[in-house]
Design an enzyme around this catalytic site. Structure first.
Site, mmCIF file in Angstrom:
data_model
loop_
_atom_site.group_PDB
_atom_site.id
_atom_site.type_symbol
_atom_site.label_atom_id
_atom_site.label_comp_id
_atom_site.label_asym_id
_atom_site.label_seq_id
_atom_site.Cartn_x
_atom_site.Cartn_y
_atom_site.Cartn_z
ATOM 1 N N HIS A 25 0.851 -1.185 0.000
ATOM 2 C CA HIS A 25 0.000 0.000 0.000
ATOM 3 C C HIS A 25 0.889 1.237 0.000
ATOM 4 O O HIS A 25 1.659 1.446 0.934
ATOM 5 C CB HIS A 25 -0.899 -0.017 1.250
ATOM 6 C CG HIS A 25 -2.016 0.970 1.217
ATOM 7 N ND1 HIS A 25 -1.831 2.322 1.364
ATOM 8 C CD2 HIS A 25 -3.348 0.798 1.044
ATOM 9 C CE1 HIS A 25 -2.997 2.941 1.297
ATOM 10 N NE2 HIS A 25 -3.930 2.034 1.095
ATOM 11 N N HIS A 68 -1.472 2.769 11.575
ATOM 12 C CA HIS A 68 -0.254 3.563 11.659
ATOM 13 C C HIS A 68 -0.387 4.685 12.683
ATOM 14 O O HIS A 68 -1.481 5.005 13.146
ATOM 15 C CB HIS A 68 0.070 4.178 10.293
ATOM 16 C CG HIS A 68 -0.969 5.160 9.806
ATOM 17 N ND1 HIS A 68 -2.190 4.773 9.323
ATOM 18 C CD2 HIS A 68 -0.960 6.515 9.743
ATOM 19 C CE1 HIS A 68 -2.899 5.833 8.973
ATOM 20 N NE2 HIS A 68 -2.172 6.909 9.219
ATOM 21 N N GLU A 87 -3.927 14.655 11.207
ATOM 22 C CA GLU A 87 -4.761 14.385 10.035
ATOM 23 C C GLU A 87 -6.207 14.821 10.296
ATOM 24 O O GLU A 87 -6.886 14.260 11.144
ATOM 25 C CB GLU A 87 -4.731 12.889 9.697
ATOM 26 C CG GLU A 87 -3.341 12.338 9.430
ATOM 27 C CD GLU A 87 -3.353 10.847 9.169
ATOM 28 O OE1 GLU A 87 -4.453 10.283 8.978
ATOM 29 O OE2 GLU A 87 -2.274 10.229 9.164
ATOM 30 N N HIS A 129 -7.304 12.929 13.678
ATOM 31 C CA HIS A 129 -6.348 12.058 14.348
ATOM 32 C C HIS A 129 -5.095 12.897 14.587
ATOM 33 O O HIS A 129 -4.389 13.251 13.634
ATOM 34 C CB HIS A 129 -6.035 10.823 13.502
ATOM 35 C CG HIS A 129 -7.218 9.946 13.271
ATOM 36 N ND1 HIS A 129 -7.747 9.713 12.020
ATOM 37 C CD2 HIS A 129 -7.999 9.251 14.139
ATOM 38 C CE1 HIS A 129 -8.792 8.901 12.128
ATOM 39 N NE2 HIS A 129 -8.966 8.618 13.385
ATOM 40 N N HIS A 137 -4.273 4.848 14.499
ATOM 41 C CA HIS A 137 -5.586 4.731 13.875
ATOM 42 C C HIS A 137 -5.460 3.883 12.611
ATOM 43 O O HIS A 137 -4.368 3.550 12.165
ATOM 44 C CB HIS A 137 -6.192 6.096 13.559
ATOM 45 C CG HIS A 137 -5.346 6.943 12.658
ATOM 46 N ND1 HIS A 137 -4.227 7.623 13.087
ATOM 47 C CD2 HIS A 137 -5.449 7.221 11.330
ATOM 48 C CE1 HIS A 137 -3.680 8.278 12.092
ATOM 49 N NE2 HIS A 137 -4.388 8.047 11.004
#
Length: 315
Positions: free
Chosen positions: A172, A215, A221, A244, A250
């Site tokens: 990813h 992560h 964020e 976050h 999260h």
């Protein structure tokens, strides 16, 4: 919903009535970026008019006078997201190995054609200076600039034109691959603000957990939903927002984890929604309105309660 910090502000905004001949501008190192989610905005600037449709963003630099109107009085209420930047300027990210083309292409950013008003009428000019608002009344339109030249001018961009990159083998990619605009800091690899989107895209990775991995981040964020649904969180509705903070762990909720862990991996096009993220190296502080809002999700953290414990020390 409003989040504050020393170097930028993020807002969720809504409106129903067109403002009656006001004009606003900022003198203190700020940049506005309205991101329209519902409804159309008629933005008048000293450089000309910008009609902002859903899925489009607009950047208005500091010192530029502007007015925001709703062109269709019969339309539903408008809604969107705004952030203010107090340090640096927004620019396209360094494409690195991607090369000349990809992500947000410079050719797709649109500047207004010159337009002016020759009107003798009362205008209220609102100025944000030093974090406070001031107003003055003039007897003529402030949008009386007949022509302009240069590159310090407001512009808009259609997010549907973003040329998305993704892995075609496995794993990813870091979400920075979805950066539309950035305002970098002097600390390489961090930004005052990264504006990132998660648009419709093909996902073809093999032997991979395709949703965003779990992560922690050195950046804070702030996420919002323009339309549809988010592929890593059930119930994240358009017009909503989540925060976050720096180094807060999260990732996908339990239902998303279960579905992705057992999915038969074939080429799949995710076209169910458009989410975005304001990512910043600064800490965010919520206003009392955001903390006390009745629609605040008080059980947000419970979305991870059902995650199973798979590792027993033997596998």
């Amino acid at each position: 919903m409003l989040h504050q910090l020393g170097r930028r502000h993020a807002h969720c905004a809504a409106g129903e009535d067109e403002m009656a001949r006001p004009c606003a501008y900022r003198e203190t190192n700020e940049i506005d970026m309205p991101e329209n989610q519902v409804g159309t905005l008629d933005i008048t600037t000293e450089f000309g008019k910008i009609m902002l449709a859903p899925h489009e963003i607009c950047v208005i630099q500091r010192g530029v006078r502007f007015n925001v109107g709703i062109p269709d009085a019969a339309a539903p209420a408008t809604r969107g997201y705004v952030f203010e930047l107090y340090q640096g300027h927004l620019q396209l990210p360094d494409l690195g190995p991607i090369g000349a083309n990809g992500l947000a292409n410079a050719r797709d950013f649109l500047y207004p054609c010159a337009a002016f008003e020759d009107r003798d009428c009362e205008y209220t000019v609102i100025n944000k200076f030093g974090g406070k608002f001031f107003s003055a009344t003039t007897d003529h339109s402030p949008f009386d600039v007949v022509g302009w030249t240069g590159n310090y001018a407001p512009y808009k961009y259609d997010l549907d034109k973003f040329c998305c990159m993704n892995s075609v083998t496995f794993d990813h990619p870091d979400p920075s691959i979805y950066t539309v605009l950035t305002a970098p800091t002097n600390d390489h690899g961090t930004a005052v603000i990264d504006f990132v989107i998660f648009p419709p895209r093909w996902m073809v990775m093999e032997k991979t957990f395709r949703p965003p991995y779990y992560h922690r981040n050195c950046m804070s964020e702030f996420m919002g939903m323009v339309y549809g649904k988010y592929d890593a969180k059930e119930g994240f509705a358009p017009g909503g927002a989540s925060l976050h903070s720096c180094m807060t762990p999260h990732g996908p909720d339990a239902p998303t984890f279960d579905a992705a862990s057992s999915a038969h991996l074939e080429p799949h096009k995710f076209d169910a929604g458009l989410a975005f993220m304001f990512e910043t190296s600064a800490l965010l502080k919520l206003t009392p309105w955001a903390l006390e809002a009745e629609h605040r999700d008080m059980n947000y953290q419970k979305c991870w309660d059902a995650l199973p414990k798979y590792y027993n020390g033997e596998k």
